[in-house]
Write an enzyme that holds these catalytic residues in place. Structure first.
Site, PDB file in Angstrom:
ATOM      1  N   ASP A 284       0.866  -1.182   0.000  1.00 32.83           N
ATOM      2  CA  ASP A 284       0.000   0.000   0.000  1.00 32.83           C
ATOM      3  C   ASP A 284       0.907   1.239   0.000  1.00 32.83           C
ATOM      4  OD1 ASP A 284      -2.188   1.651   0.266  1.00 32.83           O
ATOM      5  OD2 ASP A 284      -2.872   0.792   2.162  1.00 32.83           O
TER       6      ASP A 284
ATOM      7  N   GLU B 268       2.592   5.284  -3.751  1.00 32.51           N
ATOM      8  CA  GLU B 268       2.569   6.344  -4.795  1.00 32.51           C
ATOM      9  C   GLU B 268       3.885   7.116  -4.855  1.00 32.51           C
ATOM     10  OE1 GLU B 268       0.311   5.953  -2.382  1.00 32.51           O
ATOM     11  OE2 GLU B 268      -1.187   4.882  -3.545  1.00 32.51           O
TER      12      GLU B 268
ATOM     13  N   ASP C 203      -9.105   3.924  -1.320  1.00 33.28           N
ATOM     14  CA  ASP C 203      -9.959   4.214  -0.165  1.00 33.28           C
ATOM     15  C   ASP C 203     -11.291   4.812  -0.590  1.00 33.28           C
ATOM     16  OD1 ASP C 203      -7.851   3.217   1.189  1.00 33.28           O
ATOM     17  OD2 ASP C 203      -7.083   5.142   1.890  1.00 33.28           O
TER      18      ASP C 203
END
Ligand SMILES: *[C@@H]1O[C@H](CO)[C@@H](O)[C@H](O)[C@H]1NC(C)=O
Ligand SMILES: *[C@@H]1O[C@H](CO)[C@@H](O)[C@H](O)[C@H]1NC(C)=O
Length: 960
Positions: free
Chosen positions: A528, A531, A605
């Site tokens: 996760d 980015e 999310d």
């Protein structure tokens, strides 16, 4: 009154587009980004100038050279703005007809980043040697394939691809191409020697018609409290890519919007910004917006009833894309990237399947997932202890609900030092994992790329000591930022040593260096925040002037960051960690072109709202057409507490996504499906069982993707490319080539749903066998959609293999018998495929697999259904060169039977049903109801135990 009018319309807009809690101020608009502003300003000047506008870029005709094999052309390109700056353009045609156009500055002050393709491409494509270029005074061109012509025009520079004389793709047709050359701050016209300041000013003024007068944000820019030092100055790249004969464009994920991309230059107040590709952790994102999200795939499809084409612009820096539709039958796009070279692939199609194959040849296909990974994944932030995990597993079993994977979010790790168990709550992680694995289940643990800067955290201290961390803008000091683990550092995955270091961490076998010995081969990984998400960084990410391996700025590689990096490193680690190589599973939030080769993605999310449920379907379709097929959105929504109705509908959405996971934020109430009250609990049990019964269909669809690049879930335009009615449909879709058409309900209070049937064919409702008849012009039909039933139709002409014994987990189904649903077409025929292998290892690459085709055919009074070996006919698959029908896998399922054949739509009651070479079989027949052409119930022939093996050749004869 005017004021009232404004208030009223704002309220109406809010109703139409409920805006969620995204902190828009955290993220840039185009007007807050210097290079995007400059790019859009060029477009605005071009628009204002209309007829007098002419691209300053041209090809030097005398420089055009065709390489010895006549396959590659190179040419010198110049801009009238800066006559002393040279660009080199390279163009070739690949052996599948794909055109590649590359342009870079030659001998500039610096080098532009040109490695994006190294990460995205699975291998260097083969240049066709059959292409014959014809160079003329004004252009060089080549004709090839079925009516394709590619032309490079010199003055101004323009690249056109035509098919049968009709323009498919036009590059720089509107003259927006601009590659800002490197310059020095003092003398903006750096390469022009001998100019004094006066000359410079004159030159700037002369170029203002194109570049503007103010050198907008060339050397530094600020956003909120951050300043980007921009040591290299301006280096952005603007290019217009138009599709004069294609009314719809799709792709460029990831955005929360409709599949057919809305115009960004028109009146829609929610689409005034260009689509942005800049991987970001967007808290509570808006369900309808061109804003950036977590992933970026710079691939666009343009579609019309005549053809589909694609463009793939391999650039790793922040990119904004304006989309306009000057007429319903044409599309214009404008791509503005912050840095990098022009590296553009034109995928000529002409069918959607051709474009899928062309893109797959460039970037690869999804690795065939482990079979269990297609089961149900239960996640939550957080299952708080090993006993909590055991308790959740027990309750699933008590509720008779199938589940394959239990997930651990960040709280399993002591102080968020990933791979270090919190001893207080997870004292026995290996036993816990073994307890889960005892039912054939797996675990997934999160391992984020931010490393807590703690001396006692071996992952951090080793990465630091080995010099593998991302550097600050000075290129020397390790970058530090804030994330879940507090003050953190990040491994630089652009460094090959960083990848190697990371991959070794996952080995449970003790070695010389630290590795995760407190794990087992049943623990898989979730990457996760890649980015990367950095809480105290600009736009919640890394400063653009941070430095990576090779001295490249983060600016150049940002959108690639989450990819071969974490995904390749982690998945390689998982493959290497055991004595028998097993397929990895890695879930990633950030992705780039090519990430499909390594793992699955999810849409991040999302919110527990109907809008998010609906847009999740569109996002999964968009990701599927862009190659990233192993995709899903969190069931239930990450934020919020969905009521029982919403949760049930969301499970229907989930089971028709390639990746099926329920997840919830730490602040939400527990919502594992066994907690539902009746009747909802039984609804969800049946929904999950429906998914498990269809695992053979999903697995076959993944296998097909790995061969052909065709998506696992397919929007209408991809299946019926000539049907105009379907081009904007993105709320119903087909599951692989199975013939299953689904339209999940994404609104409250629904009891029936409209489903669009695109052809003159009969479709059967999956559960009731009600028939629905389409028409050649396309037709809407109304199907029942009570809460316990998803609108699901089987296209006439399909054979759907399922496994219908309820089990606790997918691996317990390995020896279960099959059911075949034969949905006869109007003409009485049907076809289907089934792919099987061990689902775990790579033995399928050595031919250990079963691939069957089922065919139903009709001759006057007889319908025959037969099963034949399809694997022998797949010569293009490398692994099948050594295929042996009696391979070890096929042997291992030799006792697996077909337990039932259900034939829908026979025109009358059979007089006999025989197994060829056997005898009369046991069967039952239920007459159809209603009259032809009206909605009615199909006739149903059920053959019980046809006495045949799934991996065996057989034939059943039905005589009326
Ligand atoms: C783990 O399981 C083994 C064997 O069942 C047992 O002997 C051991 O005590 C367990 N360890 C913990 C920490 O519970
Ligand atoms: C089907 O219904 C949708 C609205 O639900 C409508 O937009 C569309 O035009 C209809 N298509 C046909 C072929 O009637």
């Amino acid at each position: 009154m005017k004021v009232q009018g404004i208030i009223l319309s704002a309220a109406v807009l809010l109703l139409l587009h409920p805006v969620s809690a995204v902190k828009s101020g955290d993220f840039k608009t185009c007007s807050q980004s210097g290079f995007c502003r400059r790019g859009r300003a060029i477009a605005a000047r071009a628009r204002d100038a209309t007829a007098s506008w002419k691209s300053p870029y041209s090809v030097d005709a005398s420089s055009v050279s065709v390489s010895s094999e006549e396959a590659l052309i190179t040419a010198k390109v110049q801009s009238s703005l800066y006559p002393d700056v040279d660009f080199r353009l390279e163009m070739h045609v690949e052996d599948d007809g794909v055109v590649r156009v590359r342009m870079d500055e030659v001998s500039g002050l610096r080098k532009r980043y040109d490695e994006a393709a190294d990460w995205a491409l699975v291998k260097e494509p083969t240049i066709s040697s059959d292409i014959r270029w014809t160079a003329g005074k004004k252009a060089v061109s080549a004709a090839y394939g079925a009516g394709v012509e590619v032309v490079l025009e010199y003055e101004p520079l323009r690249v056109v691809v035509r098919r049968h004389g009709k323009e498919q793709v036009v590059i720089n047709g509107r003259g927006l191409l601009h590659m800002e050359h490197f310059r020095t701050k003092e003398t903006p016209v750096a390469n022009e020697e001998g100019l004094d300041e006066q000359d410079v000013m004159t030159s700037l003024k002369a170029n203002a018609w194109f570049e503007g007068e103010d050198q907008d944000a060339y050397w530094e820019e600020s956003f909120s409290k951050w300043t980007d030092s921009k040591p290299k100055g301006p280096e952005s790249l603007s290019v217009d890519i138009d599709f004069p004969n294609h009314g719809h464009v799709y792709g460029i994920p990831e955005h929360a919007t409709s599949l057919s991309l809305p115009t960004t230059t028109g009146d829609d107040p929610f689409f005034t910004e260009p689509y942005r590709l800049y991987n970001l952790d967007v808290f509570e994102y808006i369900a309808s917006s061109p804003m950036s999200l977590y992933g970026a795939i710079p691939l666009m499809h343009a579609h019309s009833a005549e053809s589909t084409v694609g463009v793939f612009h391999v650039v790793g820096s922040e990119t904004w894309i304006d989309v306009a539709h000057p007429s319903p039958m044409s599309s214009q796009t404008h791509w503005i990237s912050e840095s990098g070279i022009l590296d553009l692939f034109i995928l000529p199609g002409p069918s959607p399947d051709d474009v899928f194959a062309q893109y797959a040849r460039l970037t690869g296909t999804a690795a065939l997932p482990a079979h269990w990974a297609l089961g149900y994944h239960q996640c939550r932030w957080n299952y708080v202890s090993s006993d909590d995990v055991r308790g959740v597993q027990k309750q699933f079993d008590e509720a008779d609900m199938p589940v394959d994977v239990f997930w651990l979010d960040i709280e399993y790790a002591e102080e968020h030092k990933y791979m270090i168990w919190d001893q207080k709550t997870f004292p026995d992680p290996i036993n816990m994992t073994n307890d889960v694995a005892a039912f054939g289940r797996k675990m997934v643990a999160i391992v984020d790329p931010h490393l807590k800067r703690a001396e006692d955290y071996p992952v951090y201290s080793a990465a630091r000591d080995k010099g593998l961390l991302i550097k600050q803008s000075n290129g020397e000091d390790d970058f530090e930022g804030w994330c879940w683990s507090g003050s953190s550092a990040w491994v630089d995955f652009f460094n090959p040593d960083g990848i190697e270091f990371w991959a070794k961490l996952f080995d449970p076998r003790p070695g010389k260096e630290w590795s995760w010995t407190q794990s087992t081969e049943d623990i898989y990984i979730w990457n996760d925040m890649n980015e990367p998400s950095i809480f105290n960084g600009p736009e919640i990410t890394l400063q653009k002037d941070a430095i990576h391996y090779g001295g490249w700025e983060h600016r150049d590689v940002h959108n690639i960051n989450g990819m071969p990096l974490v995904s390749a490193a982690t998945s390689t680690g998982l493959i290497q960690r055991g004595d028998v190589r097993k397929r990895p599973f890695v879930l990633t939030r950030s992705f780039f072109a090519g990430t499909q080769r390594y793992g699955a993605m999810w849409t991040g999310d999302n919110l527990g709202t109907w809008e998010h449920m609906a847009v999740g379907i569109k996002m999964v379709l968009s990701s599927n057409i862009a190659g990233m097929v192993f995709a899903g959105s969190d069931v239930g929504g990450f934020f919020g507490n969905p009521d029982a109705e919403m949760l049930v509908r969301w499970y229907h959405v989930g089971i028709f996504s390639p990746f099926l996971r329920a997840h919830a934020h730490i602040d939400t109430k527990r919502r594992e499906p066994y907690l539902l009250t009746e009747p909802y609990k039984s609804y969800v049990r049946n929904i999950l069982r429906l998914r498990y019964s269809m695992l053979p269909v999903w697995y076959t669809a993944f296998r097909e993707n790995s061969e052909t690049g065709r998506p696992v879930v397919r929007p209408h335009y991809a299946v019926f490319p000539q049907d105009l009615n379907g081009f904007a449909i993105d709320d119903q879709f087909f599951l692989g080539s199975s013939g299953l058409l689904v339209k999940p309900v994404t609104r409250p209070g629904v009891t029936e749903e409209t489903v669009y049937i695109p052809e003159d064919e009969v479709y059967y409702e999956y559960f009731s066998h009600q028939t629905y008849h389409g028409s050649a012009e396309g037709k809407n039909v109304t199907v029942p959609a009570p809460l316990d039933r998803v609108p699901l139709l089987v296209r006439g002409g399909s054979i759907v293999p399922t496994r219908e014994r309820p089990r606790r987990s997918s691996s317990l189904m390995a020896q279960d018998p099959f059911t075949l649903r034969v949905a006869l077409s109007k003409s009485g025929a049907a076809k289907g495929e089934l792919y099987l292998d061990d689902g775990v290892t790579f033995a399928h690459r050595d031919g250990a697999l079963v691939w069957r085709e089922f065919i139903a055919a009709k001759t006057s009074k007889t319908t025959t259904i037969k099963s034949r070996d399809l694997a022998v006919e797949k010569p293009f698959a490398a692994d099948l060169a050594i295929y042996d029908p009696a391979n070890a896998f096929s042997q291992s399922i030799k006792n697996v039977r077909v337990e039932k054949v259900i034939v829908l739509g026979l025109s009358g009651k059979p007089s006999s049903v025989m197994l060829t070479g056997g005898g009369e079989l046991v069967w039952e027949f239920e007459e159809g109801a209603g009259s032809a052409g009206k909605e009615e119930r199909a006739s149903v022939l059920t053959i019980k135990d046809p006495k045949v093996g799934i991996a065996q050749d057989w034939e059943v004869k039905i005589t009326l």
